[in-house]
Design an enzyme around this catalytic site. Structure first.
Site, PDB file in Angstrom:
ATOM      1  N   ASP A  10       1.526   4.626   2.310  1.00  0.00           N
ATOM      2  CA  ASP A  10       1.242   5.251   3.605  1.00  0.00           C
ATOM      3  C   ASP A  10       1.641   6.716   3.550  1.00  0.00           C
ATOM      4  OD1 ASP A  10       0.669   2.658   5.196  1.00  0.00           O
ATOM      5  OD2 ASP A  10       2.629   2.275   4.285  1.00  0.00           O
ATOM      6  N   ASP A  62      -3.183   4.541   2.782  1.00  0.00           N
ATOM      7  CA  ASP A  62      -3.480   4.951   4.152  1.00  0.00           C
ATOM      8  C   ASP A  62      -3.120   6.419   4.296  1.00  0.00           C
ATOM      9  OD1 ASP A  62      -4.304   2.434   4.903  1.00  0.00           O
ATOM     10  OD2 ASP A  62      -2.367   1.849   5.737  1.00  0.00           O
ATOM     11  N   ASP A  99       0.847  -1.196   0.000  1.00  0.00           N
ATOM     12  CA  ASP A  99       0.000   0.000   0.000  1.00  0.00           C
ATOM     13  C   ASP A  99       0.877   1.239   0.000  1.00  0.00           C
ATOM     14  OD1 ASP A  99       1.096   0.255   2.505  1.00  0.00           O
ATOM     15  OD2 ASP A  99      -0.801   0.336   3.582  1.00  0.00           O
TER      16      ASP A  99
END
Ligand code: GTP
Ligand code: MN
Ligand code: MN
Length: 375
Positions: A207, A299, A205
């Site tokens: 961040d 995120d 992902d």
């Protein structure tokens, strides 16, 4: 004398400084084997055993060169009997029968598949397994299954979300977020944290930390940013959480919980990609295969500048490094470290930091740059 953890950390720093950037195949094999056993233990609910395997894998990762003999193992910290046995097996035979048996297990395979869905944890995966579900198709076709919005999105974008995110893609997303943030609040500071900050070339992902030099200006920014990106069709899923540090975080909460209280969104972006790049086209021959976008997990975490160094340290990882560092703070320094602050339980006060270096100093540790935190 010095504490084992302190020794471990400084030993670890030296090793990381000396290590070669290239992964050598056998080492990879050993780490993967230990990680498989760690996963298997956690699927069985044995968190302690799971952690023991993670520790052993982390020690191997930090070695300057590949392990070739079992004698070298005996000089390393953090290796239990079981981990040693498995490593020895692989060094001698080239594979571990135990690990092979685990990876063949239906439960292991199913749990791994299900827990790789965004929004699905161990409990849910296990329940589905007990109910006889085995594949993504089973989940997609099940009539009675009640999925959360997050799980629905996770299932829908499963293939994309389980493809690695490249550094270039991460930079692109950070840039998108930065542009929109600046249009609402000039001077917003956007930082790529997580594995990419540690120098990893790919991740699961992206961040992103968001802050502003003037305390408080950052409040409410995230909903505007998400709203704007959403109106541009760039958000596939988001789940905005208000910050809760005003009520939930206080010096006397003394909580070692990993939950933090920042305003944040665990979201899925729709990232435009050139259709000839990557294996999107090669994956299958359905009309979908010509799609020119990719779902990417992002995120987004908003932090007031006063907590930023702690948030940065906490969100840079790795998870194992954070766990060890928090344990060290608590056991050796009687200080509680989380992504918001460092609390000295003896002096009963919060220690303010202006940068990550301050935090290492408080902990009596030599500063470790992000690239040394890949444990
Ligand atoms: P990949 O994303 O898999 O490439 O690796 P990563 O190291 O970036 O992992 P991840 O994105 O899962 O987490 C990055 C860091 O953020 C880790 O150190 C985590 O401990 C931390 N982190 C992730 N989720 C949370 C959370 O909900 N609260 C807090 N405090 N930290 C979190
Ligand atoms: Mn990450
Ligand atoms: Mn993350």
């Amino acid at each position: 004398g010095r504490s084992p953890m302190l020794l471990h950390i400084s030993w670890f720093t030296e090793c990381m400084a000396a290590r070669e950037p290239v992964k050598i195949e056998p080492r990879h094999l050993l780490e993967d084997a230990l990680e498989t056993l760690s996963k298997e233990a956690s699927f069985c609910g044995s968190d302690g055993r799971s952690l023991a395997f993670i520790r052993a894998a982390s020690v191997l990762r930090s070695l300057p060169s590949t392990l070739t003999t079992i004698e070298e193992l005996n000089r390393l910290p953090g290796f239990g009997e079981h981990s040693k046995r498995v490593v020895q097996e692989i060094l001698e035979d080239g594979f571990s029968a135990e690990v092979e048996r685990v990876t063949q297990k239906e439960k292991y395979q199913t749990m791994k598949l299900f827990t790789n869905i965004f929004g699905v944890g161990m409990k849910t995966a296990n329940r589905w397994y007990q109910e006889g579900l085995r594949s993504l198709g089973d989940l997609r076709n099940s009539q009675k299954l009640k999925l959360s919005k997050q799980q629905e999105a996770g299932l829908q974008h499963y293939e994309d979300l389980n493809m690695p995110v490249s550094r270039a893609e991460a930079d692109l997303i950070a840039k998108m977020v930065e542009e929109v943030a600046h249009s609402f609040l000039p001077g917003t500071i956007i930082t790529l944290a997580g594995g990419f900050r540690r120098g990893k070339l790919s991740g699961h992902d992206v961040d992103i930390l968001i802050t502003h030099a003037q305390e408080g200006r950052e409040e409410g920014l995230l909903s505007k940013v998400i709203g704007q990106l959403q109106s541009q069709g760039l958000i596939l899923y988001h789940d905005l959480k208000r910050n809760s540090y005003h009520d939930a975080f206080s010096p006397d909460s003394k909580s070692t919980s990993n939950m933090d209280h920042f305003e944040r969104s665990f979201s899925i972006f729709r990232l435009k990609v050139a259709s000839h790049i990557g294996d999107i086209g090669a994956r299958d021959h359905s009309p979908e295969s010509s799609k020119d976008w990719k779902a990417v997990r992002v995120d987004l975490v908003v932090t007031p500048i006063s907590q930023y160094p702690y948030a940065l340290l906490g969100w840079t990882g790795s998870k194992h490094f954070e766990r060890e560092l928090r344990r060290f703070s608590c056991n050796e320094k009687k200080m509680v470290l989380n992504s918001h602050a460092l609390y000295d339980t003896v002096e009963q006060k919060i220690l303010a930091a202006t940068c990550e270096e301050d935090i290492f100093l408080y902990l009596g540790l030599e500063y470790m740059p992000p690239s040394d935190r890949n444990a």
